[in-house]
Design an enzyme around this catalytic site. Structure first.
Site: not given
Ligand code: 6PG
Length: 482
Positions: A132, A187, A190-191, A194
């Site tokens: 990430s 991961k 994590h997303n 996010e």
């Molecule tokens: C990271 C990001 C990366 C990317 C994702 C999210 O941790 O570097 O999360 O993995 O930005 O693909 O993408 P979406 O918002 O398109 O789902």
């Protein structure tokens, strides 16, 4: 002759930047790509950055594999899904027992687990690694690296992966987390987190813009200021930058021109599904995913506004301090949920995922990096908490901040602002902190139509009511039967 410390296949932006990062840390990296033109471009780039001495371009796959020192560590950086399986098949005939494939894309953890299980009997290691930090800056100068898979082969690649990761107070933001799909699971969450962070920020921005009547650049100033306080984080920082950006053609704030339709590639949805499957509520992630889906239905929203009229966004009486605290409280709930999902997966898949280490390797390099994660890391280091909401340091913050979250969500409801994520976080908090809920009624209903049973304290756990057989008799009082 085999001279490379590690190999890397797939020289799109992220792969190239990872390779340059490896070379810069003093390791020799052999590189390969399906289209030779991309290898040429990489060679020029490496030369321009003075790193060509540590890179070995290879146009032939067999030749590439041979150029890596055994036992080999070969990173593959190709599109998630079938391209990964295809790449594994192409590589297999060239590998020897003890070698390892290190896959660094955003793969679904069950795919990673399947690949790990497939390669294990062949004595080929498989590491599913979450990276990430973005394909430009993070990959090139230090991402957060979440490693899962074959522990033995991890040790062969450990020095390189640890060196290329971001550092926080001298500690590398790279760690081995567990077997099989563990790295990609972490991961994925994590997303999901996010998504929650981004959505909550967007909801607060909506109140600033439409409730407080602030311009984009005024909002940007607030985020810049918040970045100096408890919300200090990469996402708050870049939000300030995005809000200050001006479109070169129109000289208008760029954010005011960007269409309000958010994309998504799948990791948020996966997180929400897994959380539900494991019975762990992750309402902030679910809310954030749903909000993106609603955002993408622009035409439907335009039509619905035509029917219901423009939202009546009365000037809000919430203050910027309320919004800051509401974000903080929402964030604590969201992280509590995300970590609870990780804790449950650890138990379910037998991974022993180290929560404190995960918080630590998220402190720098990754998209959700923040000051707050350092506090979380120390909280988890002190002992295993089943939920962050009952960890003393966070209890103190929540006690101070949840009234603001409440005020913001209440104000949003009356002011006709959508708050899918912050309201979900608040409802979760209110459900979690109450000793007496309302599921007693659900149990009564379940027993009424399906004889699913209920529990009465001191009287047992599989009791039934004698419910009226027809609704005509509904006045009859039920008698409890064991
Ligand atoms: C990271 C990001 C990366 C990317 C994702 C999210 O941790 O570097 O999360 O993995 O930005 O693909 O993408 P979406 O918002 O398109 O789902």
């Amino acid at each position: 002759m085999a001279t490379a410390d590690i190999g890397l296949i797939g020289l799109a932006v992220m792969g190239s930047n990872l390779a340059l990062n490896i070379a810069e840390k003093g390791y020799t990296v052999a590189v390969h790509n399906r289209s030779p033109g991309r290898i040429d471009e990489f060679v020029s780039e490496a030369k321009a950055q003075g790193l060509d001495g540590n890179t070995i371009p290879k146009y032939d796959l067999a030749d590439f594999v041979q150029s890596v020192k055994a036992p080999r560590s070969i990173i593959i950086m190709v599109k998630a899904g079938k391209p990964v399986d295809d790449m594994i098949e192409q590589l297999l005939p060239h590998l020897e027992p003890g070698d390892a494939i290190i896959e660094c894309g955003n793969s679904l953890y069950t795919d990673t687990q399947r690949r790990f299980d497939y390669l294990k009997p062949k004595n080929i290691g498989y590491l599913g690694v979450g990276v990430s930090g973005g394909e430009e800056e993070g990959a090139r100068h230090g991402p957060s690296i979440m490693v899962g898979g074959s522990k033995e082969q991890w040790h062969n690649a450990e020095a390189v992966l640890t060196a290329i990761a971001a550092q926080f107070n001298g500690e590398s933001c790279c760690a081995y987390l567990g077997e099989g799909g563990a790295g990609h699971f972490v991961k994925m969450i994590h997303n999901g987190i996010e998504y929650g962070d981004m959505q909550m920020i967007a909801e607060v921005y909506g109140v600033m813009r439409d409730g407080l009547g602030m311009t984009a650049s005024e909002c940007g100033d607030v985020f810049k200021k918040w970045n100096e306080g408890p919300l200090n984080s990469y996402l708050i920082e870049i939000t300030g930058h995005v809000l200050h950006a001006v479109d070169a053609d129109t000289k208008k704030p760029l954010v005011d021109l960007i269409l309000d339709k958010a994309g998504q590639k799948g990791t948020g949805v996966w997180s929400a599904i897994v959380a539900q499957q494991m019975g762990v509520p992750a309402t902030a992630i679910e809310g954030a995913v749903a909000a993106r889906s609603i955002s993408s239905r622009k035409a439907e929203r335009v039509a619905a506004e035509g029917i219901y009229g423009r939202p009546n966004r009365v000037r809000s009486d919430v203050t910027l301090d309320d919004l800051e605290k509401a974000l903080l409280a929402g964030k604590i709930v969201s992280y509590a949920q995300g970590f609870a999902v990780i804790a449950k997966a650890s138990e379910e898949f037998g991974w022993s995922l180290p929560l404190a280490t995960i918080a630590k390797i998220w402190r720098a390099g990754c998209i959700i990096r923040s000051r707050f994660l350092d506090q979380m890391a120390s909280a988890y280091s002190k002992g295993d908490a089943s939920n962050l909401l009952i960890v003393p340091d966070f209890v103190a913050i929540m006690k101070d901040a949840h009234p603001s979250l409440r005020k913001v969500v209440a104000g949003a409801a009356m002011g006709e602002f959508p708050m899918v994520c912050l309201s979900a976080a608040l409802s979760y908090f209110d459900s979690y902190r109450q000793a007496q809920g309302t599921a007693n009624l659900i149990q009564g209903q379940r027993d009424f139509f399906g004889a699913h049973g209920f529990e009465i304290e001191g009287r047992g756990g599989d009791l039934h009511g004698t419910w009226p057989s027809t609704l005509q008799n509904k006045a009859a009082a039920p008698v409890v039967e064991e």
